[in-house]
Motif scaffolding. Structure first.
Motif, PDB file in Angstrom:
ATOM      1  N   MET A   1       0.843  -1.185   0.000  1.00 34.05           N
ATOM      2  CA  MET A   1       0.000   0.000   0.000  1.00 34.05           C
ATOM      3  C   MET A   1       0.881   1.239   0.000  1.00 34.05           C
ATOM      4  O   MET A   1       1.755   1.398   0.840  1.00 34.05           O
ATOM      5  CB  MET A   1      -0.907   0.017   1.228  1.00 34.05           C
ATOM      6  N   LYS A   2       0.635   2.137  -0.966  1.00 31.84           N
ATOM      7  CA  LYS A   2       1.442   3.348  -1.083  1.00 31.84           C
ATOM      8  C   LYS A   2       0.592   4.565  -0.767  1.00 31.84           C
ATOM      9  O   LYS A   2      -0.514   4.728  -1.300  1.00 31.84           O
ATOM     10  CB  LYS A   2       2.020   3.479  -2.486  1.00 31.84           C
ATOM     11  N   LEU A   3       1.131   5.435   0.088  1.00 30.33           N
ATOM     12  CA  LEU A   3       0.478   6.680   0.448  1.00 30.33           C
ATOM     13  C   LEU A   3       1.424   7.833   0.140  1.00 30.33           C
ATOM     14  O   LEU A   3       2.631   7.735   0.408  1.00 30.33           O
ATOM     15  CB  LEU A   3       0.097   6.694   1.922  1.00 30.33           C
ATOM     16  N   VAL A   4       0.864   8.909  -0.400  1.00 25.59           N
ATOM     17  CA  VAL A   4       1.655  10.079  -0.779  1.00 25.59           C
ATOM     18  C   VAL A   4       1.060  11.313  -0.110  1.00 25.59           C
ATOM     19  O   VAL A   4      -0.160  11.402   0.064  1.00 25.59           O
ATOM     20  CB  VAL A   4       1.668  10.270  -2.315  1.00 25.59           C
ATOM     21  N   SER A   5       1.918  12.255   0.250  1.00 26.78           N
ATOM     22  CA  SER A   5       1.483  13.515   0.838  1.00 26.78           C
ATOM     23  C   SER A   5       2.269  14.652   0.198  1.00 26.78           C
ATOM     24  O   SER A   5       3.483  14.544  -0.015  1.00 26.78           O
ATOM     25  CB  SER A   5       1.710  13.503   2.353  1.00 26.78           C
ATOM     26  N   TRP A   6       1.546  15.766  -0.097  1.00 29.33           N
ATOM     27  CA  TRP A   6       2.217  16.901  -0.740  1.00 29.33           C
ATOM     28  C   TRP A   6       1.535  18.195  -0.331  1.00 29.33           C
ATOM     29  O   TRP A   6       0.328  18.354  -0.518  1.00 29.33           O
ATOM     30  CB  TRP A   6       2.157  16.744  -2.255  1.00 29.33           C
ATOM     31  N   ASN A   7       2.302  19.112   0.228  1.00 29.88           N
ATOM     32  CA  ASN A   7       1.829  20.480   0.407  1.00 29.88           C
ATOM     33  C   ASN A   7       2.054  21.177  -0.931  1.00 29.88           C
ATOM     34  O   ASN A   7       3.193  21.487  -1.301  1.00 29.88           O
ATOM     35  CB  ASN A   7       2.579  21.203   1.524  1.00 29.88           C
ATOM     36  N   VAL A   8       0.956  21.439  -1.632  1.00 24.59           N
ATOM     37  CA  VAL A   8       1.053  21.945  -2.999  1.00 24.59           C
ATOM     38  C   VAL A   8       1.124  23.471  -3.067  1.00 24.59           C
ATOM     39  O   VAL A   8       1.352  24.033  -4.134  1.00 24.59           O
ATOM     40  CB  VAL A   8      -0.135  21.450  -3.848  1.00 24.59           C
ATOM     41  N   ASN A   9       0.888  24.144  -1.923  1.00 26.71           N
ATOM     42  CA  ASN A   9       0.945  25.608  -1.880  1.00 26.71           C
ATOM     43  C   ASN A   9       0.082  26.219  -2.985  1.00 26.71           C
ATOM     44  O   ASN A   9       0.523  27.080  -3.748  1.00 26.71           O
ATOM     45  CB  ASN A   9       2.394  26.091  -1.996  1.00 26.71           C
ATOM     46  N   GLY A  10      -1.165  25.761  -3.027  1.00 30.42           N
ATOM     47  CA  GLY A  10      -2.098  26.232  -4.046  1.00 30.42           C
ATOM     48  C   GLY A  10      -2.279  25.168  -5.117  1.00 30.42           C
ATOM     49  O   GLY A  10      -1.438  25.023  -5.997  1.00 30.42           O
ATOM     50  N   LEU A  11      -3.368  24.411  -5.025  1.00 31.42           N
ATOM     51  CA  LEU A  11      -3.542  23.274  -5.931  1.00 31.42           C
ATOM     52  C   LEU A  11      -3.730  23.717  -7.373  1.00 31.42           C
ATOM     53  O   LEU A  11      -3.217  23.075  -8.295  1.00 31.42           O
ATOM     54  CB  LEU A  11      -4.733  22.426  -5.472  1.00 31.42           C
ATOM     55  N   ARG A  12      -4.457  24.804  -7.593  1.00 26.22           N
ATOM     56  CA  ARG A  12      -4.664  25.251  -8.966  1.00 26.22           C
ATOM     57  C   ARG A  12      -3.339  25.611  -9.636  1.00 26.22           C
ATOM     58  O   ARG A  12      -3.102  25.261 -10.801  1.00 26.22           O
ATOM     59  CB  ARG A  12      -5.632  26.440  -8.994  1.00 26.22           C
TER      60      ARG A  12
END
Length: 260
Positions: A1-12
């Motif tokens: 099972m793979k989980l990913v996390s990202w603070n995208v600092n504004g998804l758009r």
């Protein structure tokens, strides 16, 4: 099972910088996002029918916000800790058969530390919340925790001591959280790995010189350690001032794999 996390600092903005390509490349079972900075209806993402999407929007427009995209259908979803008192969309909790997943965007103490007292009180409430969940079933926590825990987690520890994100008080709260029965999955596997960071200032040349901080994490209930396969920090991935982090576990519904 793979989980990913990202603070995208504004998804758009991040979508215009390769977010969807990276999303498809990872093949994640669960993909968590922090600092979405949008409201309902402001973006249309098509990751196929395989993924369910869950959003916690901030009341303030263009601020904070979290989201989870998951192939695994959750048993329940909770928005925040105390929904009526948390308008910043910082926490999403998904309950699965074998574990809880909590994605979080921890409040920043601010450069002048004007929000430090609030941050420390928030940390105590958040730790208590995780302990309540952990008493029911194991917990996986991911997101931007806004603290470099140890000197190894920041490029210039001496000159940054006392700055927001590297105050003794914030680091102590992280120590207490880990002491409450959790592991930092990356440091569990790679205790001595240096110069691996997840956030860099936007000042010119800083990222090129890798003058960074490791403030994005996957934590897990310590009893999940036997299932932990790998933890990664994808420093090469652009699109935000943060880079994605990920973790892989063996099947948590099965007995722990044999240790080699």
């Amino acid at each position: 099972m793979k989980l990913v996390s990202w603070n995208v600092n504004g998804l758009r903005a991040c979508v215009n910088k390769g977010f969807n390509d990276y999303f498809a490349e990872t093949g994640a079972d669960v993909f968590c996002v922090q600092e979405t900075k949008l409201q309902e209806g402001q973006i249309s993402l098509d990751h196929g029918e395989a993924y369910g999407a869950y959003w916690n929007y901030a009341v303030k427009k263009g601020y904070s916000g979290t989201a989870v995209f998951t192939r695994i259908k959750p048993l329940s979803v909770r928005y925040g800790i105390e929904e009526d008192h948390e308008p910043e969309g910082r926490i999403l909790t998904l309950e699965f058969d074998a574990f809880y997943l909590v994605t979080v965007y921890t409040p920043n103490a601010k450069r002048d530390l004007s929000r430090l007292d609030y941050r420390l009180e928030w940390e105590d409430r958040f730790r208590g919340y995780l302990q309540e969940l952990d008493a029911v079933k194991p917990v996986i926590v991911c997101g931007d925790l806004n603290v470099a825990h140890q000197e190894i987690d920041i490029k210039n520890a001496k000159s940054n001591r006392g700055n927001s994100g590297f105050t003794d008080e914030e680091r102590d709260k992280m120590t207490r959280l880990l002491g409450a029965g959790f592991i930092d999955t990356f440091r569990h596997l790679y205790p001595d790995r240096t110069d691996v960071f997840s956030w860099w200032s936007n000042m010119p040349g800083v990222r090129d010189r890798n003058v960074g901080w490791r403030i994005d994490y996957f934590l897990a209930s310590a009893r999940l350690a036997p299932w932990l396969v790998d933890a990664r920090i994808d420093c090469h991935v652009m699109g935000s001032d943060h880079c994605p982090v990920s973790v892989e576990f063996a099947d948590l519904t099965a007995p722990p794999p044999a240790q080699v």
